[in-house]
Design an enzyme around this catalytic site. Structure first.
Site, PDB file in Angstrom:
ATOM      1  N   PRO A   1      -4.685  -4.541   0.876  1.00  0.00           N
ATOM      2  CA  PRO A   1      -4.428  -5.897   1.346  1.00  0.00           C
ATOM      3  C   PRO A   1      -5.525  -6.493   2.227  1.00  0.00           C
ATOM      4  O   PRO A   1      -5.413  -7.636   2.646  1.00  0.00           O
ATOM      5  CB  PRO A   1      -3.153  -5.709   2.172  1.00  0.00           C
ATOM      6  CG  PRO A   1      -3.301  -4.326   2.747  1.00  0.00           C
ATOM      7  CD  PRO A   1      -4.015  -3.512   1.695  1.00  0.00           C
TER       8      PRO A   1
ATOM      9  N   ASP B   1       0.216  -8.342  11.468  1.00  0.00           N
ATOM     10  CA  ASP B   1       0.057  -7.247  10.510  1.00  0.00           C
ATOM     11  C   ASP B   1       0.853  -7.573   9.260  1.00  0.00           C
ATOM     12  O   ASP B   1       1.995  -8.046   9.355  1.00  0.00           O
ATOM     13  CB  ASP B   1       0.523  -5.921  11.117  1.00  0.00           C
ATOM     14  CG  ASP B   1       0.048  -4.722  10.318  1.00  0.00           C
ATOM     15  OD1 ASP B   1       0.517  -4.543   9.175  1.00  0.00           O
ATOM     16  OD2 ASP B   1      -0.783  -3.960  10.832  1.00  0.00           O
TER      17      ASP B   1
ATOM     18  N   ASP C   1      -8.676  -5.064  13.021  1.00  0.00           N
ATOM     19  CA  ASP C   1      -8.363  -3.639  12.943  1.00  0.00           C
ATOM     20  C   ASP C   1      -7.519  -3.395  11.699  1.00  0.00           C
ATOM     21  O   ASP C   1      -6.325  -3.114  11.770  1.00  0.00           O
ATOM     22  CB  ASP C   1      -7.619  -3.201  14.208  1.00  0.00           C
ATOM     23  CG  ASP C   1      -7.295  -1.716  14.207  1.00  0.00           C
ATOM     24  OD1 ASP C   1      -7.935  -0.972  13.446  1.00  0.00           O
ATOM     25  OD2 ASP C   1      -6.386  -1.305  14.961  1.00  0.00           O
TER      26      ASP C   1
ATOM     27  N   ASP D   1       0.100 -12.536   6.694  1.00  0.00           N
ATOM     28  CA  ASP D   1      -1.318 -12.532   6.359  1.00  0.00           C
ATOM     29  C   ASP D   1      -2.104 -13.081   7.551  1.00  0.00           C
ATOM     30  O   ASP D   1      -1.951 -14.245   7.925  1.00  0.00           O
ATOM     31  CB  ASP D   1      -1.537 -13.402   5.123  1.00  0.00           C
ATOM     32  CG  ASP D   1      -2.962 -13.375   4.619  1.00  0.00           C
ATOM     33  OD1 ASP D   1      -3.895 -13.412   5.449  1.00  0.00           O
ATOM     34  OD2 ASP D   1      -3.153 -13.338   3.394  1.00  0.00           O
TER      35      ASP D   1
ATOM     36  N   GLN E   1       0.842  -1.197   0.000  1.00  0.00           N
ATOM     37  CA  GLN E   1       0.000   0.000   0.000  1.00  0.00           C
ATOM     38  C   GLN E   1       0.880   1.250   0.000  1.00  0.00           C
ATOM     39  O   GLN E   1       2.072   1.188   0.291  1.00  0.00           O
ATOM     40  CB  GLN E   1      -0.892   0.003   1.244  1.00  0.00           C
ATOM     41  CG  GLN E   1      -0.125  -0.098   2.546  1.00  0.00           C
ATOM     42  CD  GLN E   1      -0.954  -0.669   3.681  1.00  0.00           C
ATOM     43  OE1 GLN E   1      -2.172  -0.538   3.713  1.00  0.00           O
ATOM     44  NE2 GLN E   1      -0.289  -1.316   4.638  1.00  0.00           N
TER      45      GLN E   1
ATOM     46  N   GLU F   1      -0.579   0.593  14.352  1.00  0.00           N
ATOM     47  CA  GLU F   1      -0.126   1.707  15.186  1.00  0.00           C
ATOM     48  C   GLU F   1       0.231   1.266  16.603  1.00  0.00           C
ATOM     49  O   GLU F   1       0.887   1.999  17.338  1.00  0.00           O
ATOM     50  CB  GLU F   1      -1.197   2.798  15.290  1.00  0.00           C
ATOM     51  CG  GLU F   1      -1.739   3.302  13.985  1.00  0.00           C
ATOM     52  CD  GLU F   1      -3.062   2.667  13.641  1.00  0.00           C
ATOM     53  OE1 GLU F   1      -3.987   3.379  13.233  1.00  0.00           O
ATOM     54  OE2 GLU F   1      -3.160   1.423  13.782  1.00  0.00           O
TER      55      GLU F   1
ATOM     56  N   HIS G   1     -10.152   3.618  18.995  1.00  0.00           N
ATOM     57  CA  HIS G   1      -9.585   2.423  19.607  1.00  0.00           C
ATOM     58  C   HIS G   1     -10.334   1.973  20.861  1.00  0.00           C
ATOM     59  O   HIS G   1     -10.490   0.771  21.095  1.00  0.00           O
ATOM     60  CB  HIS G   1      -8.089   2.641  19.895  1.00  0.00           C
ATOM     61  CG  HIS G   1      -7.259   2.684  18.658  1.00  0.00           C
ATOM     62  ND1 HIS G   1      -6.727   3.849  18.158  1.00  0.00           N
ATOM     63  CD2 HIS G   1      -6.895   1.703  17.791  1.00  0.00           C
ATOM     64  CE1 HIS G   1      -6.061   3.580  17.049  1.00  0.00           C
ATOM     65  NE2 HIS G   1      -6.150   2.292  16.804  1.00  0.00           N
TER      66      HIS G   1
END
Length: 310
Positions: free
Chosen positions: A176, A117, A167, A149, A42, A97, A73
């Site tokens: 993705p 992630d 998230d 993944d 991305q 994050e 969050h």
């Protein structure tokens, strides 16, 4: 009084323009771009915004900002974690994050957080530049971070989880995340949950012009997998709209105002800026137009017919 600036003129300076939809653009002035990259998955950048503060932007879409990330969050994490009787083993898909893990770590019962992630480059940039987001959650020994993944990880793991938190960015065609919004994926998640387990996912905007694009479809898809499904939403100013979430569960939820406040007190959860019993009620008390849209939704998202948003 003389005004040297005409209506519609853009003030001088550097501006981040974001398409909320094809007919609505939100703009924020920024002082500098702190990091920018086209990763394997991305486009990504972190800016120092002059209104919302430091912001993570993926594929042109704001993911979170210093000013109001706590709203997103806390809304994502706490309704599920408070509802679960004893959350110990948590799976986070995405959450780059580190703020989702930060919120989960507030529960003393937590023994393990598996965070998967797909984009290592983004996560490392967030770890370096978004310290007010993660507050060193990456360094907590309970957090086990894997790059890969999330769907593939869940497919092969032998672990079972108390809560699975999705998230990830919106299901963009070039992004993705779209494979994490299908019936097949939610069925996989269900198979990895313990009997009292809960799934929660971000589910896109809920304003009258956008709700049917993603939110109602995600709700109906999760509703086709779980016996109990609970939609809710919260206003996140940086997103330019109210934002939806969906819980899937085998057990009753949500609780009343008094029950939530009692649980928060029993759990010694005091470091919250948005969530409490009254806020909880507000999250789940959806407006009439949105309830009608959810009721009338018939679409179920499948692998062979995935959902893509603009």
């Amino acid at each position: 009084m003389k005004n040297n600036q005409n209506i519609g003129d853009i003030p001088s300076g550097n501006w981040h323009f974001e398409n909320i939809n094809d007919n609505f653009i939100q703009a924020e002035k920024y002082s500098e771009i702190l990091w920018e990259s086209t990763t394997k998955y991305q486009t990504a950048k972190i800016i120092e915004g002059l209104y919302f503060g430091r912001s993570l932007i993926l594929d042109g879409k704001t993911q979170s900002t210093t000013s109001d990330e706590f709203i997103y969050h806390e809304s994502l994490v706490h309704p599920s974690l408070v509802q679960h009787q004893n959350p110990e083993n948590i799976f986070i898909a995405g959450g780059g994050e580190g703020a989702t893990a930060r919120e989960v770590l507030k529960y003393k019962s937590i023994k393990n957080i598996t965070m998967v992630d797909i984009d290592k480059e983004v996560v490392l940039a967030c770890k370096k530049l978004l310290k007010n987001h993660h507050k060193n959650s990456f360094d907590n020994p309970k957090v086990n971070l894997t790059f890969g993944d999330a769907r593939n990880y869940l497919k092969f793991t032998k672990e079972s989880y108390d809560v699975v938190i999705i998230d990830v960015p919106d299901p963009l065609e070039a992004g993705p995340a779209y494979k994490l919004f299908t019936k097949e994926f939610y069925s996989l998640v269900k198979s990895k949950l313990k009997n009292s387990g809960i799934l929660v996912t971000q589910a896109g905007p809920t304003d009258p012009n956008s709700a049917k694009q993603c939110f109602t479809k995600v709700f109906n898809t999760i509703n086709s997998v779980f016996p109990l499904t609970f939609p809710y939403h919260s206003h996140v100013p940086a997103f330019g709209t109210t934002w939806g979430f969906v819980m899937g569960s085998n057990s009753e939820a949500p609780s009343t105002t008094e029950e939530i406040d009692l649980k928060l007190k029993q759990l010694s959860l005091k470091d919250l800026s948005m969530y409490d019993g009254i806020a909880h009620d507000g999250l789940f008390n959806l407006p009439k137009y949105l309830r009608a849209s959810l009721y009338n939704e018939t679409h179920v998202i499948n692998d062979n017919d995935p959902l893509f948003v603009d």
